[in-house]
Scaffold this active site. Structure first.
Site, mmCIF file in Angstrom:
data_model
loop_
_atom_site.group_PDB
_atom_site.id
_atom_site.type_symbol
_atom_site.label_atom_id
_atom_site.label_comp_id
_atom_site.label_asym_id
_atom_site.label_seq_id
_atom_site.Cartn_x
_atom_site.Cartn_y
_atom_site.Cartn_z
ATOM 1 N N ARG A 87 109.767 -0.697 4.899
ATOM 2 C CA ARG A 87 110.747 -0.401 3.862
ATOM 3 C C ARG A 87 110.959 1.107 3.763
ATOM 4 O O ARG A 87 110.029 1.886 3.917
ATOM 5 C CB ARG A 87 110.265 -0.917 2.496
ATOM 6 N N GLU A 89 120.323 3.289 2.430
ATOM 7 C CA GLU A 89 120.922 2.525 3.520
ATOM 8 C C GLU A 89 122.309 2.050 3.093
ATOM 9 O O GLU A 89 122.423 1.266 2.139
ATOM 10 C CB GLU A 89 120.024 1.325 3.873
ATOM 11 N N HIS A 123 118.955 -0.582 10.269
ATOM 12 C CA HIS A 123 118.188 -1.659 9.636
ATOM 13 C C HIS A 123 119.101 -2.882 9.538
ATOM 14 O O HIS A 123 119.612 -3.243 8.493
ATOM 15 C CB HIS A 123 117.735 -1.212 8.249
#
Length: 383
Positions: free
Chosen positions: A77, A106, A126
């Site tokens: 994370r 993000e 991601h």
């Protein structure tokens, strides 16, 4: 990760609060503390959820304890590694290289691009299952599964389907919630590494829900640490038994369909940790009123929800008065108070329902009061 690294001849060390040392050793992993893991690693990989305790876990101070030239991988994370400190360490050479597919923001914010473009960093998006094609396939599979489930047809890929069916029965829903609350309470009081869980069920209402209550208890226990499964999701009724088995946590159940002496139905959990054995029991009043009715052998009754201050003491005049005075000094409101039955040595368990979390200083003061021991502030979500 371990299998791949060992294939290259690496020695594996690791820290996991839920992984017993014996289980680690079976995989040829040397169990160490988190600090030692950070200090000794040549290649450091991070596999933790983002919690208050893990935010900025890799920072300037911890990087300074690492081997010069360490390499860091974070696919867990964003926010676990302080990106500004990592960039400085890459610039200085303390960290020889890093690989990230997670970031504090993000998509990445403007200030993060200096790190992403650094020549010693490998950065990948991601994505997970977030591509247009993957999302389309997932949506189609979910739609087919829902249609099959509502038509009472077999559903591909379902694990523990009977338990999931049981969990939706109105008469068993509160028992699942109770099991989760009891499990969450036990692990907050007992910080030792969990070795085994025994689930005892008494009464006809829950005699067929042993595996469901065991899974619910495990969910409550694992939720307190923010544990995640391999997909990054929170542990649930489906994944909890497998998650426990992977960590060599022994889970057993006993069932007695006859009504109990005091309560028609009773759920008791017993856990074994490195520090000893601990028990808690509860029942359901009416359709959905959850109650804890026993704690470590002491008869006591309280609702498992909200903030709870629990401590053990000697049953004598003045102890409760001193504790209540301390709460008043800390501007903490006591909404209810319960004292358990005493044992042969006049030891009792005290339960105070309070309106806020106690800070460490107040907890330390409480534990230092005469005739008071084992003071804990717990938090349980409303059932």
């Amino acid at each position: 990760v371990v299998s791949r690294m060992q294939a290259f001849g690496m020695d594996a060390i690791g820290y996991d609060p839920f992984f017993p040392p014996e289980a680690s050793e079976k995989l040829n992993i040397e169990p160490v503390s988190a600090a030692e893991c950070i200090r000794r690693a040549d290649f450091l990989t991070v596999h933790v959820p983002l919690l208050d305790d893990t935010r900025d876990m890799i920072n300037k101070a911890s990087i300074a304890t690492m081997k010069p030239g360490v390499r860091i991988v974070n696919c867990a994370r964003g926010g676990i590694i302080n990106e500004e400190d990592l960039l400085a360490a890459l610039e200085s050479g303390q960290v020889a290289g890093a690989a990230l597919d997670v970031f504090e923001s993000e998509p990445p914010a403007e200030h993060e691009w200096a790190l992403i473009k650094h020549p010693k960093l490998i950065a990948t998006p991601h994505l997970g299952a977030s591509t247009i094609e993957a999302q389309g396939k997932v949506a189609e599979e979910i739609a087919h599964a829902l249609v099959a489930a509502f038509a009472e047809q077999p559903v591909a890929g379902v694990v523990n389907a009977p338990d999931l069916t049981l969990s939706q029965k109105p008469e068993l829903k509160p028992w699942t919630a109770l099991a989760s609350s009891l499990g969450a309470l036990l692990v907050q009081v007992n910080k030792g590494q969990l070795q085994s869980l025994k689930v005892d069920l008494t009464g006809a209402v829950i005699e067929k829900a042993g595996s469901l209550c065991a899974a619910g208890a495990l969910v409550g226990m694992f939720s307190q640490s923010g544990a995640r499964d391999e997909t990054g999701e929170a542990i649930n009724l489906i994944s909890a038994p497998a998650f426990a088995a992977e960590r060599d946590i022994e889970v057993s159940r006993t069932v007695n369909s006859s009504p109990g002496a005091v309560y028609a139905s009773l759920l008791r959990l017993t856990i074994q940790t490195a520090h000893g054995t601990h028990t808690i029991a509860g029942t359901v009043f009416g359709p959905h009123q959850l109650r804890v009715v026993e704690f470590d052998g002491h008869c006591v009754e309280f609702v498992p929800s909200g903030y709870i201050f629990i401590y053990k003491s000697i049953d004598k005049p003045g102890v409760l008065h001193r504790v209540c005075g301390l709460m008043a000094d800390a501007h903490v409101n006591i909404m209810s108070a319960t004292v358990s039955s005493g044992d042969a040595n006049k030891n009792v368990v005290n339960i105070l329902s309070i309106d806020q979390k106690l800070d460490k200083a107040t907890l330390d003061k409480a534990a230092a009061l005469p005739d008071v021991s084992e003071a804990h502030c717990l938090h349980l979500c409303c059932p």
